[in-house]
Design an enzyme around this catalytic site. Sequence first.
Site, PDB file in Angstrom:
ATOM      1  CB  SER A   1      13.095   1.823   8.128  1.00 11.70           C
ATOM      2  OG  SER A   1      11.985   1.375   7.408  1.00 11.70           O
TER       3      SER A   1
ATOM      4  CE  LYS B   1     -13.819   6.347   1.430  1.00 10.25           C
ATOM      5  NZ  LYS B   1     -12.582   6.733   0.756  1.00 10.25           N
TER       6      LYS B   1
END
Lengths: 307, 189
Positions: free
Chosen positions: A119, A171
């Site tokens: 990765s 948010k």
Amino acid sequence: MTKNKIIGIIVAVLIVLSLVVVVWADVERAFIPGNRIAVVSLTGPIMGSSGGGILAPAGITPDLVRRLLEQAERDGSIKAVVLRIESPGGAIAASQEIGDMIRDFEKYIVVSMGDMATSGGYYISAHADMIIAQPGTITGSIGVIFQHLNVDGLLEKLGIERETITGGEHKDMFVTPLTAERRDILQQITDEAHDQFMRTVAGGRDLPLSEVRELATGELFIGTQALDLGLVDLLGGRQVAIDAAAELAGVQDPVVIELAPPVPSIWDLFLGGGGILEIVRARLLGEEFIMLREVRELLNTYSLPRF
Amino acid sequence: MGKGIIETLGGVLARPISTIRSICEQRPIGWAIIVVLVVSVVSTVAWIDPGMLEELGLPDISMPAIVALFSIINMVTLLVLTAVYHLAASVLGGRGTYGGLFCGSAFAGLPGIFAAPLAAIGLLPIVGGLLSGLGTFGIGLWALVLGILAIRENYLISTGRAILIYLFAPVVLFVVVFLVMFLMFFLVN
């Protein structure tokens, strides 16, 4: 002339001559051609800032890599660098920052993979001039993972109630369990990061993007498979990487040096992560205090997608 | 100074007891400051290069800035340590001046200029590092002995008391400073 005066003059002359020698040696080290290959070991997860204990800071950070590469770049006698990478990946932006440093490094860089360079570990490797892996190295995992922790159960167990006030519709994305809309938003972010990963591999390895897309399922590959797929250039270990670096740099009979990670400063020892102050605080206030602080940090931190 | 600086410098190295006693009595403050600065500059240039600072996690700053920084640090350290020694010596019944000890301690640090030849020796292949390390240990001991002499000659006390002041006063200071810092960080965090 007295004895003291003679001693004083001799010492003064000795000091001046020594300084000339020392300064000249520094200048020579910086500018005179040499035949050294530097080996830099990068081990652990890729992170924005270092973790670990006081004497063994763990992880690969942009700051660590920058310092080591700048050290190699400044030293005129170092002609190429072998990066020994042993990493399962980690933070995306940190991987990209490290990748950019490797790409922009002015000398040759050869990556030598250890047991695992997956990765993010592969992402940073893809920027090097050459990648060498052992037949049994585990690499690949070209993909992005995003995990959202729902900590409501933990908070309930601890007897903590959370009140959230937001300005902005999304948010509080990570505060409540994910809705379908928010899952879509996060999927788009993850897909974009995945696309960036694939484009970087295609560019770095000079592979067609369509081919990389087929490989980029997050699948792991063993060294021999990675070679067949064009993800690495050669099979072998540290010495093969050193020989390859020397050949790229046109160096004969290279002298190999290890560049060590920077020594933690006195402030890191006392105040850094896992520092003495932290240990004393845990002793005095108990593990619960430390756990509560971890929970507070968890609540104040966004989940992030990772390579 | 009656004898001239070169002769005094030679005297510190060749006849330290009488020379340091004379320095403590005459208190040549200007020369003491110059000696501290010269020793700081020479030892910094000899041992520190920007790469080393980078490895130590300090910001990448220019060599003149490093030299200036270390010179200031050395000067401030000497001023503070002298104050600590002065206080400790006064408590233990010594009679001497702060200025006398400052000058004596400044000249006692003179072996530090041998950092330059030791750094040059350190460049030698194979044995350079070992010789340089042994030499550094040697000049450290030498400076320690001269520092104790400076306290003894300035306050006209016994060698035992001078050793006690030299070794334990900074430890007490360090412990106090550490405790204050520890409490501050502990309360803030």
